[in-house]
Design a protein around this motif. Structure first.
Motif, PDB file in Angstrom:
ATOM      1  N   LEU A   7       4.309  -7.693 -10.899  1.00  0.00           N
ATOM      2  CA  LEU A   7       3.974  -7.475  -9.490  1.00  0.00           C
ATOM      3  C   LEU A   7       5.243  -7.412  -8.675  1.00  0.00           C
ATOM      4  CD1 LEU A   7       2.163  -7.414  -6.982  1.00  0.00           C
ATOM      5  CD2 LEU A   7       2.076  -9.904  -7.088  1.00  0.00           C
ATOM      6  N   ALA A   8       5.448  -6.273  -8.034  1.00  0.00           N
ATOM      7  CA  ALA A   8       6.540  -6.166  -7.067  1.00  0.00           C
ATOM      8  C   ALA A   8       5.972  -6.611  -5.732  1.00  0.00           C
ATOM      9  CB  ALA A   8       7.044  -4.730  -6.984  1.00  0.00           C
ATOM     10  N   ALA A   9       6.483  -7.695  -5.195  1.00  0.00           N
ATOM     11  CA  ALA A   9       5.917  -8.292  -3.981  1.00  0.00           C
ATOM     12  C   ALA A   9       5.801  -7.258  -2.876  1.00  0.00           C
ATOM     13  CB  ALA A   9       6.795  -9.444  -3.521  1.00  0.00           C
ATOM     14  N   ALA A  10       4.755  -7.391  -2.084  1.00  0.00           N
ATOM     15  CA  ALA A  10       4.526  -6.432  -1.004  1.00  0.00           C
ATOM     16  C   ALA A  10       5.769  -6.363  -0.126  1.00  0.00           C
ATOM     17  CB  ALA A  10       3.320  -6.856  -0.181  1.00  0.00           C
ATOM     18  N   ILE A  11       6.293  -5.161   0.037  1.00  0.00           N
ATOM     19  CA  ILE A  11       7.531  -4.968   0.768  1.00  0.00           C
ATOM     20  C   ILE A  11       7.251  -4.920   2.267  1.00  0.00           C
ATOM     21  CG2 ILE A  11       9.496  -3.418   1.062  1.00  0.00           C
ATOM     22  CD1 ILE A  11       8.998  -2.561  -1.853  1.00  0.00           C
ATOM     23  N   VAL A  16      -0.121  -3.611  12.167  1.00  0.00           N
ATOM     24  CA  VAL A  16      -1.162  -2.697  12.630  1.00  0.00           C
ATOM     25  C   VAL A  16      -0.978  -1.377  11.918  1.00  0.00           C
ATOM     26  CG1 VAL A  16      -2.147  -1.518  14.608  1.00  0.00           C
ATOM     27  CG2 VAL A  16      -1.245  -3.846  14.864  1.00  0.00           C
ATOM     28  N   SER A  17      -1.945  -0.987  11.130  1.00  0.00           N
ATOM     29  CA  SER A  17      -1.848   0.262  10.378  1.00  0.00           C
ATOM     30  C   SER A  17      -2.004   1.455  11.303  1.00  0.00           C
ATOM     31  CB  SER A  17      -2.938   0.293   9.299  1.00  0.00           C
ATOM     32  OG  SER A  17      -2.993   1.554   8.695  1.00  0.00           O
ATOM     33  N   ASN A  18      -1.317   2.556  10.935  1.00  0.00           N
ATOM     34  CA  ASN A  18      -1.511   3.804  11.661  1.00  0.00           C
ATOM     35  C   ASN A  18      -2.850   4.441  11.314  1.00  0.00           C
ATOM     36  OD1 ASN A  18       0.959   3.592  12.886  1.00  0.00           O
ATOM     37  ND2 ASN A  18       2.018   4.889  11.418  1.00  0.00           N
ATOM     38  N   SER A  19      -3.494   3.969  10.233  1.00  0.00           N
ATOM     39  CA  SER A  19      -4.759   4.536   9.811  1.00  0.00           C
ATOM     40  C   SER A  19      -5.864   4.123  10.763  1.00  0.00           C
ATOM     41  CB  SER A  19      -5.106   4.054   8.397  1.00  0.00           C
ATOM     42  OG  SER A  19      -4.102   4.444   7.498  1.00  0.00           O
ATOM     43  N   VAL A  53       7.149   6.884  -2.468  1.00  0.00           N
ATOM     44  CA  VAL A  53       5.904   6.212  -2.092  1.00  0.00           C
ATOM     45  C   VAL A  53       6.197   5.077  -1.118  1.00  0.00           C
ATOM     46  CG1 VAL A  53       3.918   4.897  -2.943  1.00  0.00           C
ATOM     47  CG2 VAL A  53       4.749   6.871  -4.242  1.00  0.00           C
ATOM     48  N   LYS A  54       7.263   4.319  -1.373  1.00  0.00           N
ATOM     49  CA  LYS A  54       7.669   3.258  -0.448  1.00  0.00           C
ATOM     50  C   LYS A  54       7.981   3.818   0.934  1.00  0.00           C
ATOM     51  CE  LYS A  54      10.845   0.453  -1.934  1.00  0.00           C
ATOM     52  NZ  LYS A  54      12.037  -0.054  -2.674  1.00  0.00           N
ATOM     53  N   CYS A  55       8.734   4.901   0.979  1.00  0.00           N
ATOM     54  CA  CYS A  55       9.083   5.531   2.253  1.00  0.00           C
ATOM     55  C   CYS A  55       7.830   5.887   3.040  1.00  0.00           C
ATOM     56  CB  CYS A  55       9.930   6.781   1.996  1.00  0.00           C
ATOM     57  SG  CYS A  55      10.263   7.787   3.471  1.00  0.00           S
ATOM     58  N   THR A  56       6.848   6.439   2.351  1.00  0.00           N
ATOM     59  CA  THR A  56       5.617   6.879   3.009  1.00  0.00           C
ATOM     60  C   THR A  56       4.808   5.706   3.538  1.00  0.00           C
ATOM     61  OG1 THR A  56       5.528   8.835   1.595  1.00  0.00           O
ATOM     62  CG2 THR A  56       3.481   8.178   2.668  1.00  0.00           C
ATOM     63  N   LEU A  57       4.611   4.698   2.714  1.00  0.00           N
ATOM     64  CA  LEU A  57       3.802   3.554   3.130  1.00  0.00           C
ATOM     65  C   LEU A  57       4.505   2.720   4.198  1.00  0.00           C
ATOM     66  CD1 LEU A  57       2.381   2.482  -0.346  1.00  0.00           C
ATOM     67  CD2 LEU A  57       1.203   3.741   1.474  1.00  0.00           C
ATOM     68  N   ASP A  58       5.819   2.605   4.101  1.00  0.00           N
ATOM     69  CA  ASP A  58       6.571   1.886   5.137  1.00  0.00           C
ATOM     70  C   ASP A  58       6.415   2.582   6.489  1.00  0.00           C
ATOM     71  OD1 ASP A  58       7.485  -0.038   3.398  1.00  0.00           O
ATOM     72  OD2 ASP A  58       9.450   0.868   3.096  1.00  0.00           O
ATOM     73  N   ALA A  59       6.524   3.907   6.475  1.00  0.00           N
ATOM     74  CA  ALA A  59       6.408   4.664   7.725  1.00  0.00           C
ATOM     75  C   ALA A  59       5.014   4.530   8.329  1.00  0.00           C
ATOM     76  CB  ALA A  59       6.743   6.133   7.474  1.00  0.00           C
ATOM     77  N   ASN A  61       3.208   1.906   7.986  1.00  0.00           N
ATOM     78  CA  ASN A  61       2.995   0.478   8.243  1.00  0.00           C
ATOM     79  C   ASN A  61       1.788  -0.063   7.483  1.00  0.00           C
ATOM     80  OD1 ASN A  61       3.739  -1.982   9.376  1.00  0.00           O
ATOM     81  ND2 ASN A  61       2.435  -1.700  11.175  1.00  0.00           N
ATOM     82  N   ILE A  62       1.662   0.372   6.228  1.00  0.00           N
ATOM     83  CA  ILE A  62       0.566  -0.078   5.369  1.00  0.00           C
ATOM     84  C   ILE A  62       1.119  -1.088   4.362  1.00  0.00           C
ATOM     85  CG2 ILE A  62      -1.070   0.621   3.568  1.00  0.00           C
ATOM     86  CD1 ILE A  62      -1.328   3.303   4.991  1.00  0.00           C
ATOM     87  N   PRO A  63       0.597  -2.308   4.344  1.00  0.00           N
ATOM     88  CA  PRO A  63       1.050  -3.296   3.355  1.00  0.00           C
ATOM     89  C   PRO A  63       0.627  -2.873   1.949  1.00  0.00           C
ATOM     90  CG  PRO A  63      -0.852  -4.128   4.535  1.00  0.00           C
ATOM     91  CD  PRO A  63      -0.478  -2.837   5.216  1.00  0.00           C
ATOM     92  N   TYR A  64       1.457  -3.170   0.972  1.00  0.00           N
ATOM     93  CA  TYR A  64       1.161  -2.704  -0.380  1.00  0.00           C
ATOM     94  C   TYR A  64       1.763  -3.606  -1.441  1.00  0.00           C
ATOM     95  CZ  TYR A  64       5.879  -0.727   0.198  1.00  0.00           C
ATOM     96  OH  TYR A  64       7.218  -0.556   0.464  1.00  0.00           O
ATOM     97  N   GLU A  65       1.251  -3.450  -2.657  1.00  0.00           N
ATOM     98  CA  GLU A  65       1.778  -4.082  -3.857  1.00  0.00           C
ATOM     99  C   GLU A  65       1.938  -3.012  -4.932  1.00  0.00           C
ATOM    100  OE1 GLU A  65      -0.770  -8.267  -3.327  1.00  0.00           O
ATOM    101  OE2 GLU A  65      -1.175  -6.881  -5.000  1.00  0.00           O
TER     102      GLU A  65
END
Length: 236
Positions: A7-11, A16-19, A53-59, A61-65
């Motif tokens: 598990l790579a810890a959620a970065i 607040v998600s943009n979704s 994928v990190k770049c996209t999710l960071d932009a 503002n979606i938390p992820y693992e």
């Protein structure tokens, strides 16, 4: 042997998600060790696909693992609900039953690799049965070989094993992405000039999101795809 899930810890911290529908839990994406797309360096997950994928999710503002596991486990876990998706992989009918691919994260050329003295033409249907073929087990490439009548032998779990099988003569032809095979050739002190290479086709590889995840937020996939294209464009 199944890789122990890493598990790579959620970065991203929760925010607040943009979704349209903010996710209450981190997005759980599974992947495999597949240099140069996904790999572990200095105890950190990195690689071309991982960074995109990190770049996209960071932009967004979606938390992820990110979970590093075997490729078969990544797909099964997405199908059964343990993961919300997996990356990167090409589209096929089996994956479409439980997931939806994103816009391409990586587009790469596939090629056949054979010994220099080989007279086999893998693109000729007449040669499908008179040679021993293989590709990485549980991939679209493996599925393609079986569905198109190739004499498939061996079950390599990774591209490194596939290359070794070709070198020791366990198989006559290997089907793999050029950039991936080049990585393992370099590790062995080899180059493409040590093999006969026959071009096959260009393939798109994506994140495959579980149907249930996409249905929970109808705007998510469009937003992810748009931001992925921005992340890729800014690399150039």
């Amino acid at each position: 042997m199944r890789l122990k899930t890493l598990l790579a810890a959620a970065i991203c911290a929760f925010g607040v998600s943009n979704s349209a529908v903010a996710q209450s839990e981190p997005l759980r994406l599974a992947t495999q060790i597949l240099p140069p797309y996904q790999m572990i360096e200095d105890n950190q997950m990195t690689g071309i696909a991982v960074e995109r994928v990190k770049c996209t999710l960071d932009a967004l503002n979606i938390p992820y693992e990110f979970h590093m596991t075997s490729w078969a486990d990544a797909q099964l876990g997405t199908e059964t609900g343990r993961f919300d998706g997996f990356f990167v992989g090409s589209a096929n009918s089996a994956r479409a039953e439980y997931s939806i691919p994103s816009t391409p994260v990586v587009s790469e050329d596939l090629a056949w690799y054979l010994p220099l003295n080989s007279e086999i033409d893998p693109n000729d249907a007449a040669d499908a049965l008179r040679a021993r073929y293989s590709a990485k087990f549980a991939t679209s490439k493996w599925r393609y070989l079986h569905q198109n009548g190739y004499n498939v032998v061996m079950r390599p779990r990774d591209a490194e094993s596939l290359l070794n099988m070709l070198l020791v003569g366990d198989i006559d032809a290997a089907l793999e992405y050029e950039l991936i095979f080049a990585h393992y050739m370099e590790d062995r002190g080899l180059s493409e000039g040590d093999f006969r290479k026959i071009e096959f086709r260009r393939q798109d590889m994506s994140v495959h999101f579980a149907h249930r995840y996409v249905m929970a937020d109808p705007q998510f996939l469009h937003q992810f795809n748009s931001q992925m294209q921005i992340c890729i464009a800014t690399e150039e």
